[in-house]
Enzyme design. Structure first.
Site, PDB file in Angstrom:
ATOM      1  N   TYR A  94       0.826  -1.216   0.000  1.00  0.00           N
ATOM      2  CA  TYR A  94       0.000   0.000   0.000  1.00  0.00           C
ATOM      3  C   TYR A  94       0.860   1.265   0.000  1.00  0.00           C
ATOM      4  CZ  TYR A  94      -4.722  -1.839   0.709  1.00  0.00           C
ATOM      5  OH  TYR A  94      -5.941  -2.439   0.550  1.00  0.00           O
ATOM      6  N   ASP A 129     -12.143  -9.325   4.129  1.00  0.00           N
ATOM      7  CA  ASP A 129     -13.419  -9.311   3.410  1.00  0.00           C
ATOM      8  C   ASP A 129     -14.007 -10.724   3.318  1.00  0.00           C
ATOM      9  OD1 ASP A 129     -13.556  -6.586   2.986  1.00  0.00           O
ATOM     10  OD2 ASP A 129     -13.859  -6.740   0.820  1.00  0.00           O
ATOM     11  N   ASP A 166      -6.374  -7.067   3.745  1.00  0.00           N
ATOM     12  CA  ASP A 166      -7.510  -6.416   3.095  1.00  0.00           C
ATOM     13  C   ASP A 166      -8.442  -7.477   2.510  1.00  0.00           C
ATOM     14  OD1 ASP A 166      -9.044  -4.289   1.964  1.00  0.00           O
ATOM     15  OD2 ASP A 166      -8.048  -4.644   0.040  1.00  0.00           O
TER      16      ASP A 166
END
Ligand code: IPM
Ligand code: MG
Length: 367
Positions: free
Chosen positions: A142, A252, A248
């Site tokens: 990121y 989910d 991430d």
């Protein structure tokens, strides 16, 4: 002594709607539990872009560094899709995470009994599920350099860099071991040590930190296998620690196991401030849900549970966090459901504020 301070950043889409219910809960604690907070509100994401041309104003950033905790709603929406990358709503969120140095992102995935039928998996696979994903939040691909889209010969190349220092791995590993000690004493670390050097180093450092936590049972898994195991048999896990990008994705996956993204909170924690509290931001895992914005359909529970995490991790009010979580369980057990949770089980549909009303009533009843 002054009250603890909270900065509320409702953001975009359903953010302001769900945050309005959290504000009512915060007021309840001030009125009924003598637990008053100094609350201020500001803009983030597209809302900040509309007002200031940037997704996070410097003054807001400075304020976030001063308060005891930040509560964030959601950022983004189709209106901002074509904006330059540097001013996209998401950049506001990423700046907060980076400058507050919130390296440890706690994402619980808990299956509420009343909602087990909503999972896409069979009920017995998810009933009673209670896992915690600890996602590294301030490094990895990121933020790694070099990054960008560059010219190379007669074509372009897009570059992002996965980069982890030993100290970055160590601090998030410690926070995951600490959590495991307070829970089921099981930690699974996920990376791709079979193809990535950063994964090799990750595994090595986590193994080293394990020496300080002999009571915790540590295992390692390649992240792709981890994704499969999460869907196959999620109850084998207690705490999972992983990097920013895998976290991430895996969070989910874990979220969906529970039946509704509208139910899941998160805490992003950094190092202790001068007052001993960790620098902290709390936000629901769900996004800004532009498709239902402004229709009073949004489920405020994830955002309210994020405040419960603030009570627990920032304000040392574990018993009050338990009270709030129990109130939510009561309301769900009573069959009240926002639109995201309506099935054919004879539940009572409620609006966003109707859910807020019910939770406040359950809190009153808990006194
Ligand atoms: C999340 C979100 C963010 C992320 C986006 C909105 C930048 O997906 O918090 O999981 O990728 O971290
Ligand atoms: Mg995500």
């Amino acid at each position: 002594m002054s009250n603890p301070s909270i900065l509320i950043l409702p953001g975009d889409g359903i953010g302001p709607e769900v945050m309005a219910q959290v504000t009512r809960i915060i007021d309840w604690y001030g009125n009924k539990r003598e637990l008053a907070f100094d609350v201020s509100t500001d803009l983030v994401g597209g809302a900040a872009y509309d007002a200031h041309g940037v997704p996070l104003h410097d003054d807001t950033m400075a304020r976030a560094m001063e308060v005891d905790a930040v509560l964030l709603g959601a950022v983004g929406g189709p209106k901002y899709d074509d904006l330059d990358f540097s001013v996209k709503p998401e950049r506001g969120l990423l700046r907060l995470r980076k400058e507050m140095d919130l390296f440890s992102n706690l994402r619980p995935a808990q299956c509420f009994d009343a909602l087990a039928d909503f999972s896409s998996l069979k009920k017995d696979i998810v009933a009673g599920l209670d896992i915690m994903i600890v996602r590294e939040l301030t490094s990895g691909v990121y933020f790694g350099e070099p990054r960008g889209i560059f010219n190379e010969g007669n074509e372009r190349v897009g570059i992002n860099t996965q980069r982890y220092t030993e100290s970055e791995i160590e601090r998030v590993a410690r926070s995951a071991f600490d959590l495991a000690m307070a829970r089921g004493k099981k930690l699974c670390s996920m990376e791709k040590a079979n193809v990535m050097e950063s994964g090799v180093l990750w595994r090595e450092v986590v193994t080293r930190v394990h020496a300080d936590y002999p009571e915790v049972e540590l295992s390692h898994m390649y992240a792709d296998n981890g994704a499969m195991q999460l869907v196959r048999a999620p109850k084998q896990f207690d705490v999972i620690v992983t990097d920013n990008l895998f976290g991430d994705i895996l969070s989910d996956v874990a979220a969906m196991l529970t039946g509704s993204l509208g139910m899941l909170p998160s805490a992003s924690l950094g190092a202790p401030m001068d007052n001993g509290r960790p620098r902290a931001m709390y936000e629901p895992v769900h996004g800004s849900a532009p498709d239902i914005t402004g229709q009073s359909k949004a489920n405020p529970i994830a955002c309210i549970l994020s405040f419960a995490m603030a009570l627990r991790y920032s304000f040392d009010q574990g018993a009050e966090a338990d009270r709030l979580e129990a109130a939510i369980e009561t309301v769900l057990a009573d069959g009240l459901r926002t639109a995201d949770l309506l099935g054919d089980d004879g539940a009572t549909p409620v609006s966003t504020s109707g859910m807020g009303d019910a939770i406040l009533a359950a809190l009153d009843a808990s006194l």
